[in-house]
Design a protein around this motif. Structure first.
Motif, PDB file in Angstrom:
ATOM      1  N   ASN A  48       7.361   4.005  -7.718  1.00 59.42           N
ATOM      2  CA  ASN A  48       7.154   2.668  -7.160  1.00 59.42           C
ATOM      3  C   ASN A  48       8.313   2.305  -6.254  1.00 59.42           C
ATOM      4  OD1 ASN A  48       4.715   1.618  -8.174  1.00 59.42           O
ATOM      5  ND2 ASN A  48       5.650   0.953 -10.085  1.00 59.42           N
ATOM      6  N   SER A  49       8.047   1.481  -5.230  1.00 56.92           N
ATOM      7  CA  SER A  49       9.131   0.894  -4.453  1.00 56.92           C
ATOM      8  C   SER A  49       9.782  -0.210  -5.287  1.00 56.92           C
ATOM      9  CB  SER A  49       8.587   0.299  -3.159  1.00 56.92           C
ATOM     10  OG  SER A  49       7.749  -0.803  -3.455  1.00 56.92           O
ATOM     11  N   LEU A  50      10.917  -0.722  -4.826  1.00 59.40           N
ATOM     12  CA  LEU A  50      11.554  -1.831  -5.541  1.00 59.40           C
ATOM     13  C   LEU A  50      10.610  -3.033  -5.634  1.00 59.40           C
ATOM     14  CD1 LEU A  50      15.227  -1.807  -4.190  1.00 59.40           C
ATOM     15  CD2 LEU A  50      14.396  -0.997  -6.401  1.00 59.40           C
ATOM     16  N   ALA A  51       9.910  -3.313  -4.551  1.00 59.69           N
ATOM     17  CA  ALA A  51       8.968  -4.444  -4.562  1.00 59.69           C
ATOM     18  C   ALA A  51       7.848  -4.206  -5.571  1.00 59.69           C
ATOM     19  CB  ALA A  51       8.395  -4.657  -3.164  1.00 59.69           C
ATOM     20  N   GLN A  52       7.385  -2.961  -5.661  1.00 57.10           N
ATOM     21  CA  GLN A  52       6.327  -2.642  -6.627  1.00 57.10           C
ATOM     22  C   GLN A  52       6.828  -2.738  -8.060  1.00 57.10           C
ATOM     23  OE1 GLN A  52       5.439   1.170  -4.805  1.00 57.10           O
ATOM     24  NE2 GLN A  52       3.361   0.484  -4.283  1.00 57.10           N
ATOM     25  N   TRP A  53       8.079  -2.305  -8.300  1.00 51.17           N
ATOM     26  CA  TRP A  53       8.641  -2.438  -9.647  1.00 51.17           C
ATOM     27  C   TRP A  53       8.770  -3.911 -10.025  1.00 51.17           C
ATOM     28  CZ3 TRP A  53       7.939   0.903 -13.020  1.00 51.17           C
ATOM     29  CH2 TRP A  53       8.150   2.271 -12.818  1.00 51.17           C
ATOM     30  N   LYS A  54       9.182  -4.738  -9.054  1.00 46.72           N
ATOM     31  CA  LYS A  54       9.294  -6.181  -9.330  1.00 46.72           C
ATOM     32  C   LYS A  54       7.912  -6.747  -9.655  1.00 46.72           C
ATOM     33  CE  LYS A  54      11.672 -10.020  -9.480  1.00 46.72           C
ATOM     34  NZ  LYS A  54      12.737 -10.215 -10.467  1.00 46.72           N
ATOM     35  N   ALA A  55       6.904  -6.380  -8.859  1.00 50.90           N
ATOM     36  CA  ALA A  55       5.539  -6.862  -9.105  1.00 50.90           C
ATOM     37  C   ALA A  55       5.026  -6.383 -10.461  1.00 50.90           C
ATOM     38  CB  ALA A  55       4.614  -6.390  -7.982  1.00 50.90           C
ATOM     39  N   HIS A  56       5.357  -5.131 -10.816  1.00 47.76           N
ATOM     40  CA  HIS A  56       4.958  -4.600 -12.121  1.00 47.76           C
ATOM     41  C   HIS A  56       5.548  -5.448 -13.241  1.00 47.76           C
ATOM     42  CE1 HIS A  56       4.167  -1.782 -15.394  1.00 47.76           C
ATOM     43  NE2 HIS A  56       5.429  -1.944 -15.737  1.00 47.76           N
ATOM     44  N   SER A  57       6.835  -5.743 -13.147  1.00 47.35           N
ATOM     45  CA  SER A  57       7.505  -6.521 -14.190  1.00 47.35           C
ATOM     46  C   SER A  57       6.852  -7.889 -14.346  1.00 47.35           C
ATOM     47  CB  SER A  57       8.989  -6.694 -13.846  1.00 47.35           C
ATOM     48  OG  SER A  57       9.630  -5.437 -13.777  1.00 47.35           O
ATOM     49  N   ASP A 101      14.492 -10.841 -16.947  1.00 47.91           N
ATOM     50  CA  ASP A 101      13.725  -9.802 -16.262  1.00 47.91           C
ATOM     51  C   ASP A 101      14.200  -8.402 -16.667  1.00 47.91           C
ATOM     52  OD1 ASP A 101      11.904  -8.506 -14.678  1.00 47.91           O
ATOM     53  OD2 ASP A 101      12.624  -9.325 -12.773  1.00 47.91           O
ATOM     54  N   TYR A 154      12.572  -5.115 -14.796  1.00 45.62           N
ATOM     55  CA  TYR A 154      13.059  -4.801 -13.451  1.00 45.62           C
ATOM     56  C   TYR A 154      14.534  -4.412 -13.477  1.00 45.62           C
ATOM     57  CZ  TYR A 154      14.083  -5.197  -8.489  1.00 45.62           C
ATOM     58  OH  TYR A 154      14.484  -4.926  -7.204  1.00 45.62           O
TER      59      TYR A 154
END
Length: 197
Positions: free
Chosen positions: A91-100, A129, A132
């Motif tokens: 995942n990108s950082l943005a995707q990891w944030k969205a996942h969290s 959080d 993330y």
């Protein structure tokens, strides 16, 4: 595996709930939940069994075993979440944030199934959080301190975090050798679970 890896290795929202509940319920309680949550509990157990038997995890445990003996697996679990959180191939950082954020939402949406001690932890998890922020060294240090605090026979001053820092390269290689196998295993278990539906 720890919280981030378990939440990542899910295929439906209900499975997220089951993955988290597994450590907070008695075995006989699992059948009181909806099927997708039961599937998450089953998936959690399959992931733990596979992880414990994997050769790369046996190697990783050697980093911590001289310090904490049988508790080495718990510190490996925390370490693996660090490498999952920093794996930008997944995942990108943005995707990891969205996942969290999605995981916290799913858990809150299923609050009626959560025991009180889990709800208390979830509030802290969401506020800071955790999912993330497993990418940060200092949050791994915090998680490892929590393991030390919970462990009955371990001294609080054992330098497990220092061992993590000094052996990052070894642990990274163990993660690289292990996690793709775990992802395939989780997909296989999920496919079997869907056949039961």
């Amino acid at each position: 595996m720890n919280y981030l890896a378990h939440s990542f290795l899910t295929f439906k929202d209900g499975q997220i709930v089951g993955q988290f509940l597994e450590d907070f319920i008695r075995n006989k309680e699992r059948f009181s939940f909806p099927k997708d949550i039961q599937d998450g509990i089953t998936l959690h157990r399959a992931i733990d069994t596979f992880t414990d038997a994997h050769p790369a995890i046996h190697e990783a445990k050697k980093v911590f075993a001289p310090l904490v003996r049988l508790y080495a697996g718990a510190f490996v679990d925390v370490s693996m979440d660090y490498f999952v959180a920093n794996d930008l191939r997944l995942n990108s950082l943005a995707q990891w944030k969205a996942h969290s954020l999605h995981v916290y939402k799913v858990l809150n949406d299923h609050e009626r199934f959560l025991p009180e001690n889990f709800k208390t932890m979830l509030r802290r998890m969401e506020a800071d959080d955790w999912l993330y922020n497993y990418r940060e060294d200092q949050n791994i240090k915090f998680s490892m301190r929590n393991v030390l605090n919970k462990a009955k026979y371990l001294d609080q001053s054992i330098p497990v975090f220092e061992a993590f820092l000094e052996n990052k390269d070894i642990l990274q290689k163990c993660y690289n050798d292990f996690f793709p196998d775990l992802m395939e295993h989780a997909k296989g278990i999920n496919a079997l679970l869907q056949l039961e539906n």
